[in-house]
Structures are given as structure tokens and as C-alpha cells.
Motif scaffolding. Sequence first.
Motif, mmCIF file in Angstrom:
data_model
loop_
_atom_site.group_PDB
_atom_site.id
_atom_site.type_symbol
_atom_site.label_atom_id
_atom_site.label_comp_id
_atom_site.label_asym_id
_atom_site.label_seq_id
_atom_site.Cartn_x
_atom_site.Cartn_y
_atom_site.Cartn_z
ATOM 1 N N UNK A 95 -18.357 17.035 52.664
ATOM 2 C CA UNK A 95 -17.468 17.895 51.866
ATOM 3 C C UNK A 95 -16.501 17.083 51.009
ATOM 4 N N UNK A 96 -15.835 16.093 51.593
ATOM 5 C CA UNK A 96 -14.833 15.332 50.840
ATOM 6 C C UNK A 96 -15.485 14.474 49.770
ATOM 7 N N UNK A 97 -16.700 14.030 49.994
ATOM 8 C CA UNK A 97 -17.423 13.301 48.945
ATOM 9 C C UNK A 97 -17.746 14.243 47.787
ATOM 10 N N UNK A 98 -18.050 15.502 48.105
ATOM 11 C CA UNK A 98 -18.304 16.493 47.052
ATOM 12 C C UNK A 98 -17.023 16.769 46.274
ATOM 13 N N UNK A 99 -15.904 16.912 46.957
ATOM 14 C CA UNK A 99 -14.623 17.116 46.282
ATOM 15 C C UNK A 99 -14.330 15.926 45.364
ATOM 16 N N UNK A 100 -14.537 14.713 45.877
ATOM 17 C CA UNK A 100 -14.275 13.513 45.076
ATOM 18 C C UNK A 100 -15.152 13.480 43.827
ATOM 19 N N UNK A 101 -16.364 14.008 43.913
ATOM 20 C CA UNK A 101 -17.246 14.068 42.747
ATOM 21 C C UNK A 101 -16.822 15.175 41.785
ATOM 22 N N UNK A 102 -16.531 16.347 42.308
ATOM 23 C CA UNK A 102 -16.300 17.520 41.465
ATOM 24 C C UNK A 102 -15.002 17.451 40.667
ATOM 25 N N UNK A 103 -13.984 16.796 41.182
ATOM 26 C CA UNK A 103 -12.710 16.727 40.459
ATOM 27 C C UNK A 103 -12.886 16.038 39.103
ATOM 28 N N UNK A 104 -13.366 14.794 39.051
ATOM 29 C CA UNK A 104 -13.538 14.188 37.718
ATOM 30 C C UNK A 104 -14.668 14.832 36.926
ATOM 31 N N UNK A 105 -15.694 15.316 37.616
ATOM 32 C CA UNK A 105 -16.833 15.920 36.915
ATOM 33 C C UNK A 105 -16.419 17.145 36.123
ATOM 34 N N UNK A 106 -15.709 18.056 36.761
ATOM 35 C CA UNK A 106 -15.323 19.282 36.074
ATOM 36 C C UNK A 106 -14.172 19.069 35.097
ATOM 37 N N UNK A 107 -13.305 18.105 35.371
ATOM 38 C CA UNK A 107 -12.275 17.756 34.384
ATOM 39 C C UNK A 107 -12.951 17.284 33.098
ATOM 40 N N UNK A 108 -13.948 16.437 33.227
ATOM 41 C CA UNK A 108 -14.669 15.917 32.062
ATOM 42 C C UNK A 108 -15.549 16.978 31.415
ATOM 43 N N UNK A 109 -16.159 17.825 32.219
ATOM 44 C CA UNK A 109 -17.057 18.871 31.726
ATOM 45 C C UNK A 109 -16.335 19.785 30.739
ATOM 46 N N UNK A 110 -15.210 20.347 31.185
ATOM 47 C CA UNK A 110 -14.483 21.293 30.352
ATOM 48 C C UNK A 110 -13.728 20.612 29.216
ATOM 49 N N UNK A 111 -13.107 19.476 29.480
ATOM 50 C CA UNK A 111 -12.365 18.820 28.403
ATOM 51 C C UNK A 111 -13.313 18.201 27.384
#
Length: 196
Positions: A66-82
Amino acid sequence: MGQIALAGAGAGVVNSVLASPVELLKVRLQVQYNAAARGAEVFRGPVPLARHLVQQFGARGIAWGFWATVAREIPAYAAFYSGFEFAKRRFADLLTDGDASKLSPLPLMLSGSLGGVSYWVACYPLDVIKSRVQNGSAPPRRMGYIAETAKNIMAEQGVKGFFRGFSPSVIRSIPAAGVTFATYELVMRALNNNLM
């Protein structure tokens, strides 16, 4: 842009709650046939696998990584939308005097494609770590497992180990994210026009 990145990062955290167990099941089902050659059990789908993981490891079995997924999703979705919003605004400045609501589907698709590429550029090494964790022999028991897994990948494969499979992921994201964002923008435009 900072607010969009922050909102995207927040969406990534929330997304992790659902994405983590789904990713876990996907990763384990994808590699199970290699294990079958060694006599390991093969699962016919996600439900039998989820049941097995919970029976064997309790709640940790389905929250594995779970925490590895959180660590991936934070920068991924920040970059995705921006990434999407940045490109959309640049196209609007170039093509429609800054009015993004007048952009045609092609610049919206190109903007979405940039969002998709940005997603993977921002997180791919973390995705490799997450997948390695979720394909391990047991769920991690302590928080340092992300750094420990990164050290192991580096020791075994060097920097290249963090980018295996990068090209197919980026290539797939170009049409997928392009169509997703363009469709979203065009549907929102249609709804707003019909509601006004």
C-alpha cells in the motif's frame, strides 16, 4: 500550476486506497505462470487470489505494498494533471487567445498525451519498486521496505533496473491519456452548454 499538482497529488493518495489492492492482484496474476513452472499454485482470477492472500496473511495480504502505491501515486497524479493543464494552457495561448474552451479535440488530445507521459516520467522507478514489493514472497512488515527494495534493485540491476518496461508504459499512455482528457473536456463542454 502548483495548486493543480497539489490537487493531483491528493487524488493520488485517495486513488491508492483502491489502486493498491487492484495493482497487487494484477501484478501477482501476471507473474503466476512463471511460478506455476516451479509447482506453485495458479489462481483463476482475482477473487480466488484475494481470498488466498487474506487467508494466508490476514488484512496485510490485501494491503500488500500500500505505501509503495501511495509513494507512486502522489508524484504520478501530480504530474498527470499538471502536465495536461500546462499543455492545454500553452495550446490555448497559441491557438485561441488563451481560451481553452475553444480548443479543438486535437490539442486537447495532445495535452492529455503530455499528461500521460508526465505520469510515467514522474513515477516509473516507484512503479518498479511497487511491483517488486507486491510480487514478493510475503507482505513487508516494516516501513523501510520501499528504500530497501530500491537498494536491492540498484544492487542487482543498476539504474537500468528502475526503467525496465518504461517505453511500453509511456507509449500506451499517449493514446490512452490523450483520449481520456480530450473526452473529459469535450463532455464537460457539452454539459455546460446544455445546462446554460
